[in-house]
Design a protein around this motif. Structure first.
Motif, mmCIF file in Angstrom:
data_model
loop_
_atom_site.group_PDB
_atom_site.id
_atom_site.type_symbol
_atom_site.label_atom_id
_atom_site.label_comp_id
_atom_site.label_asym_id
_atom_site.label_seq_id
_atom_site.Cartn_x
_atom_site.Cartn_y
_atom_site.Cartn_z
ATOM 1 N N SER A 1 25.017 -1.460 -5.543
ATOM 2 C CA SER A 1 24.122 -2.495 -6.062
ATOM 3 C C SER A 1 24.139 -3.736 -5.183
ATOM 4 C CB SER A 1 24.518 -2.883 -7.493
ATOM 5 O OG SER A 1 24.085 -1.900 -8.390
ATOM 6 N N LEU A 2 25.329 -4.109 -4.720
ATOM 7 C CA LEU A 2 25.445 -5.309 -3.906
ATOM 8 C C LEU A 2 24.717 -5.127 -2.575
ATOM 9 C CD1 LEU A 2 26.745 -8.118 -3.920
ATOM 10 C CD2 LEU A 2 28.657 -7.150 -2.643
ATOM 11 N N ASN A 3 24.983 -3.973 -1.916
ATOM 12 C CA ASN A 3 24.296 -3.655 -0.659
ATOM 13 C C ASN A 3 22.792 -3.737 -0.827
ATOM 14 O OD1 ASN A 3 25.635 -3.043 1.694
ATOM 15 N ND2 ASN A 3 26.560 -1.225 0.765
ATOM 16 N N LEU A 4 22.349 -3.066 -1.887
ATOM 17 C CA LEU A 4 20.926 -2.987 -2.171
ATOM 18 C C LEU A 4 20.344 -4.379 -2.385
ATOM 19 C CD1 LEU A 4 18.626 -1.022 -2.742
ATOM 20 C CD2 LEU A 4 19.314 -1.013 -5.141
ATOM 21 N N ALA A 5 21.018 -5.182 -3.233
ATOM 22 C CA ALA A 5 20.486 -6.499 -3.577
ATOM 23 C C ALA A 5 20.387 -7.387 -2.338
ATOM 24 C CB ALA A 5 21.352 -7.148 -4.651
ATOM 25 N N VAL A 6 21.398 -7.302 -1.458
ATOM 26 C CA VAL A 6 21.366 -8.145 -0.257
ATOM 27 C C VAL A 6 20.198 -7.742 0.640
ATOM 28 C CG1 VAL A 6 22.583 -8.673 1.880
ATOM 29 C CG2 VAL A 6 23.807 -8.716 -0.292
ATOM 30 N N TRP B 1 15.520 0.842 -1.999
ATOM 31 C CA TRP B 1 15.267 -0.388 -1.255
ATOM 32 C C TRP B 1 13.768 -0.721 -1.287
ATOM 33 C CZ3 TRP B 1 16.267 -1.006 4.757
ATOM 34 C CH2 TRP B 1 16.084 -2.354 5.097
ATOM 35 N N LEU B 2 12.965 0.296 -0.990
ATOM 36 C CA LEU B 2 11.517 0.114 -1.020
ATOM 37 C C LEU B 2 11.048 -0.322 -2.419
ATOM 38 C CD1 LEU B 2 8.672 0.500 0.250
ATOM 39 C CD2 LEU B 2 8.774 2.877 -0.504
ATOM 40 N N ALA B 3 11.521 0.402 -3.444
ATOM 41 C CA ALA B 3 11.060 0.127 -4.809
ATOM 42 C C ALA B 3 11.411 -1.297 -5.235
ATOM 43 C CB ALA B 3 11.689 1.136 -5.768
ATOM 44 N N HIS B 4 12.657 -1.699 -4.979
ATOM 45 C CA HIS B 4 13.075 -3.038 -5.394
ATOM 46 C C HIS B 4 12.367 -4.117 -4.589
ATOM 47 C CE1 HIS B 4 17.072 -1.934 -7.599
ATOM 48 N NE2 HIS B 4 16.009 -1.365 -8.121
ATOM 49 N N THR B 5 12.108 -3.845 -3.314
ATOM 50 C CA THR B 5 11.395 -4.840 -2.512
ATOM 51 C C THR B 5 9.996 -5.065 -3.073
ATOM 52 O OG1 THR B 5 12.639 -4.144 -0.565
ATOM 53 C CG2 THR B 5 10.660 -5.443 -0.180
ATOM 54 N N VAL C 1 0.842 -1.195 0.000
ATOM 55 C CA VAL C 1 0.000 0.000 0.000
ATOM 56 C C VAL C 1 0.877 1.244 0.000
ATOM 57 C CG1 VAL C 1 -1.615 1.363 1.356
ATOM 58 C CG2 VAL C 1 -2.011 -1.085 1.044
ATOM 59 N N LEU C 2 1.881 1.261 0.887
ATOM 60 C CA LEU C 2 2.753 2.436 1.006
ATOM 61 C C LEU C 2 3.643 2.620 -0.223
ATOM 62 C CD1 LEU C 2 3.942 2.277 4.712
ATOM 63 C CD2 LEU C 2 2.415 3.955 3.661
ATOM 64 N N GLY C 3 4.207 1.530 -0.709
ATOM 65 C CA GLY C 3 5.215 1.640 -1.749
ATOM 66 C C GLY C 3 4.689 1.415 -3.148
ATOM 67 N N PHE C 4 3.397 1.074 -3.283
ATOM 68 C CA PHE C 4 2.884 0.745 -4.612
ATOM 69 C C PHE C 4 1.577 1.476 -4.901
ATOM 70 C CE2 PHE C 4 0.860 -2.270 -7.644
ATOM 71 C CZ PHE C 4 1.821 -2.200 -8.629
ATOM 72 N N LEU D 1 6.334 6.708 -7.593
ATOM 73 C CA LEU D 1 7.148 6.648 -6.376
ATOM 74 C C LEU D 1 8.085 7.863 -6.301
ATOM 75 C CD1 LEU D 1 7.736 4.944 -3.891
ATOM 76 C CD2 LEU D 1 9.566 3.832 -5.163
ATOM 77 N N LEU D 2 8.666 8.221 -7.426
ATOM 78 C CA LEU D 2 9.555 9.382 -7.456
ATOM 79 C C LEU D 2 8.802 10.638 -7.002
ATOM 80 C CD1 LEU D 2 12.184 10.847 -8.259
ATOM 81 C CD2 LEU D 2 11.270 11.018 -10.572
ATOM 82 N N MET D 3 7.595 10.788 -7.526
ATOM 83 C CA MET D 3 6.819 11.985 -7.179
ATOM 84 C C MET D 3 6.427 11.985 -5.714
ATOM 85 S SD MET D 3 4.530 11.936 -10.583
ATOM 86 C CE MET D 3 5.215 12.457 -12.152
ATOM 87 N N LEU D 4 5.976 10.836 -5.235
ATOM 88 C CA LEU D 4 5.548 10.758 -3.837
ATOM 89 C C LEU D 4 6.736 10.988 -2.907
ATOM 90 C CD1 LEU D 4 3.080 10.124 -2.036
ATOM 91 C CD2 LEU D 4 3.909 7.773 -1.931
#
Lengths: 341, 273, 266
Positions: free
Chosen positions: C70-75, C138-142, B19-22, C121-124
């Protein structure tokens, strides 16, 4: 309708030899069963006749012409699959029409008439517009049968078509298959592992074992006079008891003797005793120890120890013996089949 | 604690994140697309359709995506059939051949195509060597280049969608059709293709959607002059910083995809009965 | 089906598969070829052989920084997506009437093009927190990795014996013990596969990273993209080859541990 002749068919998958030289001729209009345990090669043989599998060597002839190298669609056969293989995206009548459409048999009206006739034969006219998945297993089976007979194929191949039905439906379908075969008389090759089915349906039973034909004979003959130990144990689950033949008697391992018909050579042999041919006596006969009693409703099955050999025997419900008791049993001499050891 | 409550406990963290991220970001984008200095406005959409430039970008996006989808279907169907009907060893190699590119970054794969399609790349120089094309022959920065690159990028999605359906088809159905008089190719047309339709449909939807919304491959292979809608959105966000207009274009992309998919989805539902 | 498929079609099928393999793998092979070229220019087939571009890449702070980011993020994405996605899959597998709708919602980031979600997401993020940060990526990739974990885990859970948990119950296992001794071990292969996919997706992702990038937030794919836009040299090929090798390593581990075909047709 045509003869089917198989000449010296062999088939190997990699290094595994599945069929080792099968010779078989089926007369026009004959109903022949291929009977055998799973893995004996019977289904492979059927698929070779259909053209779904190639041969390693040998020849397949239908109606006198060599079809060994023809693909299935050019063989003018029909096959009924164990899973029925109804096309799920077509209605019942479109399924039955399919072989006519593909083989371009007649015009639309003639096809309609044939589809109708085939569905009448299996009493499914009222379900013509249904989708296959809306039908019960038994009904699907009838559609598959209608689809197999509608194009009047030269040879009809049935691959264990009754094995997915419950016992009562299966018996009904057996009767129906007999009647349909009597009426339209297609040359039929029927694969089954069920001896009752083979015996009740066919003109001739071909018993297969390990890629070879063990025995081929009429149902009565193959049941009453199995030629080999394998045949007698597979058909009717006969008890096999080792013995020595000494003239008119057979001597068992523990020294007891049993009268047999004369004519067999003296020496080591195997006695094949059918469970329904063994009688319980008040006195005399052979002595055997009761191991287990199983109640079957109309009768009992006893597992007995006869001269160190477990045998299975059917007895009337009135015979009541407890495990450990001594039973006296007898077999008429002409019911004892003597096979080479 | 009831079982029901426990189930929700498992679902809740993920739901909250989604909800928050999407959901919120998408809502924000929808809002921005109709937001002007004085409240609600449809100016951004009017601007998009009045200028002849943007409709031509939209049209290019649509027809390129349609061609890419069609090519993926034509290559993907036989490929997935072969995969489904081959033995486990061959199938493993074919799966690797499809998955390895899929799992490689789209940037890296596009780079490979840039090398292959370049003026002195393998393809152009081979064609020149055989005198099949003139000196000025150019593959980079053409729609053909986008097409080649995108089909390679998106084919795995089509193959995996189809494979999931075809491996579940009973091969006896094909054998039954053969015994009823179908040749091999007729069996494909009358039996396998209709039964694989749900997979073909799902794969096409996926490929079309991904194709219409991708900008990395089109931007690098098509160059600055052959623009597609997603590339235009990216440009407006990062270069001209016209976020409201970018949001409006994203809404058009979103709506366009939905519009094209509705009849597809209807069709799919009918096929399922 | 020896008799059933005509010979010319068998030959045709092999030719077709070979062409498809060339088409699918050629871009990767070409990149690897360019990376070992001795020439200054990007050329395939490569002229000569050298590892100098690898030296150049490993000595470049821009590439190294991007790699560590990238590695930090991916882990981190692997951990967060596995935890949230795994829990969600367990919840979904327990079903209930609304299960279908919830599952569709969880999988929707797979269907919705990520560009639409990226711009939102960028705008928010800009409106609420200002400039984008590592947390935004991190949020976006998750969000986009969670559906993969859910799918692989659900696929595994669908094959399990549905009565195992009830059986554990009759043997006196409490809620937490059932989760630890019954449910989680059943999820393991799916969760593991999902984790691999999550790592792979985050490490290779370009669209979200491009939208959320800023000069201090450049992932490896974004760095490569930037080079490709302006001045590609064989260093890019060297870095790209390293990325391909990481993908191959991930795939090999996945195949060894779990079998690729299992998750390919699900």
């Amino acid at each position: 309708m045509s003869d089917l002749t198989l000449t010296n068919i062999t088939k190997s998958f990699g290094k595994v030899e599945v069929l080792r030289g099968i010779d078989l001729t089926i007369r026009s209009g004959e109903f022949v069963s291929l009977l055998g345990a799973s893995g004996c090669g019977k289904t492979t043989l059927l698929r070779i006749v259909a053209g779904l599998e190639g041969v390693s060597s040998g020849k397949v002839e239908i109606g006198g012409s060599d079809v060994t190298d023809l693909p299935p669609e050019k063989r003018d056969i029909a096959m009924m699959f164990q899973s029925y293989a109804l096309l799920p995206h077509m209605s019942v009548s479109d399924n039955v029409r399919f072989p006519l459409r593909m083989r371009r048999v007649g015009n639309r009206e003639e096809q309609d008439a044939k589809v109708k006739a085939a569905l009448e034969t299996v009493q499914l006219t009222h379900l013509a517009d249904r989708a296959p998945r809306q039908l019960s297993g038994g009904q699907q089976q009838r559609v598959a049968l209608a689809r197999a007979i509608v194009s009047n194929p030269k040879v009809l191949l049935l691959d264990e078509p009754l094995s997915n039905l419950d016992a009562r439906l299966r018996e009904e379908m057996q009767v129906e298959l007999i009647e349909i075969h009597r009426r339209i008389g297609l040359t039929t090759l029927f694969v089954t592992h069920d001896q009752d089915e083979a015996l009740s349906l066919s003109d001739r039973v071909v018993l297969m074992n390990a890629g070879e034909i063990e025995q081929e004979a009429s149902p009565r003959e193959i049941y009453d006079a199995p030629a080999t130990a394998y045949a007698s144990s597979f058909l009717g689950a006969a008890n096999l008891v080792p013995a020595r033949i000494e003239g008119n008697v057979a001597r068992l391992a523990d020294g007891q003797t049993l009268p047999v018909s004369a004519g067999s050579p003296d020496g080591k042999a195997t006695l094949a005793l059918r469970q329904e041919n063994v009688d319980f006596l008040d006195e005399g006969g052979l002595t055997a120890t009761v191991i287990t009693r199983v109640y079957l409703g109309s009768r009992h099955r006893y597992i007995l120890d006869l001269a160190g050999q477990k045998i299975s025997v059917l007895a009337p419900a009135s015979v009541m013996l407890e495990p450990g008791a001594q039973a006296r049993i007898g077999i008429a001499p002409d019911r004892v089949r003597i096979l080479p050891a | 604690m009831t079982d029901r409550r426990e189930t929700w406990l498992f679902l809740l963290p993920g739901l909250a994140l989604l909800v928050l991220g999407f959901v919120l970001p998408i809502t924000r984008m929808l809002v921005l697309s109709v937001q002007g200095p004085d409240g609600f406005t449809t100016d951004q959409f009017a601007r998009f359709f009045q200028d002849g430039f943007y409709p031509s970008i939209l049209w290019r996006t649509v027809y390129l995506s349609a061609i890419i989808t069609a090519v993926c279907a034509v290559i993907g169907f036989p490929l997935s059939y072969i995969m489904a009907r081959s033995g486990p060893r061959v199938r493993l190699w074919l799966v690797i051949m499809v998955i390895l590119p899929l799992m490689t970054s789209v940037v890296v794969r596009t780079f490979g195509w840039m090398v292959l399609l370049g003026r002195n790349g393998l393809i152009a120089s081979t064609l020149r060597d055989f005198d099949l094309v003139g000196r000025s022959f150019q593959l980079m920065h053409t729609e053909t280049a986008i097409l080649l690159g995108m089909v390679q990028v998106l084919l795995p999605f089509m193959v995996l969608s189809l494979l999931g359906v075809i491996v579940r088809l009973d091969p006896r159905l094909e054998e039954a059709a053969r015994t009823m008089g179908c040749s091999f190719l007729q069996t494909m047309r009358m039996v396998v293709l209709p039964l694989a339709a749900p997979g073909l449909l799902a794969g096409s939807i996926l490929v079309f959607t991904l194709s219409a919304s991708s900008f990395v491959t089109p931007a690098l292979l098509g160059g600055p002059r052959i623009e597609v809608l997603a590339g235009s959105i990216y440009k407006n966000v990062t270069q001209t910083l016209d976020w409201n207009f970018a949001a409006a274009q994203a809404v058009i992309l979103f709506a366009g995809i939905a519009l094209l998919l509705v009849p597809y989805l209807r069709l799919g539902r009918r096929a399922h009965g | 089906m020896v008799r059933a498929v005509p010979g010319w079609l068998r030959v045709g099928a092999w030719v077709f598969v070979a062409l498809a393999a060339v088409f699918m793998l050629a871009p990767l092979v070409v990149v690897m070829g360019v990376s070992v070229s001795a020439s200054q220019f990007i050329a395939f087939p490569p002229n000569g052989f050298s590892f100098r571009w690898y030296e150049r890449a490993l000595g470049s702070p821009a590439y190294l920084n991007a790699f560590w980011l990238s590695l930090n993020l991916a882990v981190l994405v692997t951990i967060s997506a596995s935890l949230l996605g795994g829990a969600a899959a367990i919840g979904l597998s327990r079903g209930g009437r609304s299960g279908g709708a919830v599952e569709t919602f969880f999988l929707s980031p797979l269907v919705l093009p990520s560009i639409i979600f990226a711009i939102g997401l960028l705008m928010l993020w800009s409106a609420v927190f200002g400039p984008t940060s590592f947390q935004a990526l991190w949020l976006a990739h998750t969000v986009i990795a969670i559906p993969y974990v859910i799918r692989t885990t659900l696929a595994v859970l669908a094959e399990r014996d549905p009565f195992l948990e009830e059986a554990a119950r009759t043997m006196g296992a409490t809620r937490l013990k059932r989760l630890w001794f019954v449910t989680l071990p059943q999820c393991r292969p799916g969760l593991l596969a999902g984790a691999f996919f999550a790592f792979n997706i985050s490490f290779d992702e370009a669209v979200l990273s491009l939208f959320l990038r800023n000069p201090n937030l450049t992932t490896l794919p974004v760095q490569i993209y930037g080079q490709l836009e302006f001045s590609p040299d064989p260093t890019v090929a060297a870095v790209s080859t390293l990325m391909i090798l990481i993908t191959i390593a991930l795939m090999l581990i996945l195949e060894r541990m779990l079998g690729l075909t299992r998750f390919a047709s699900g």
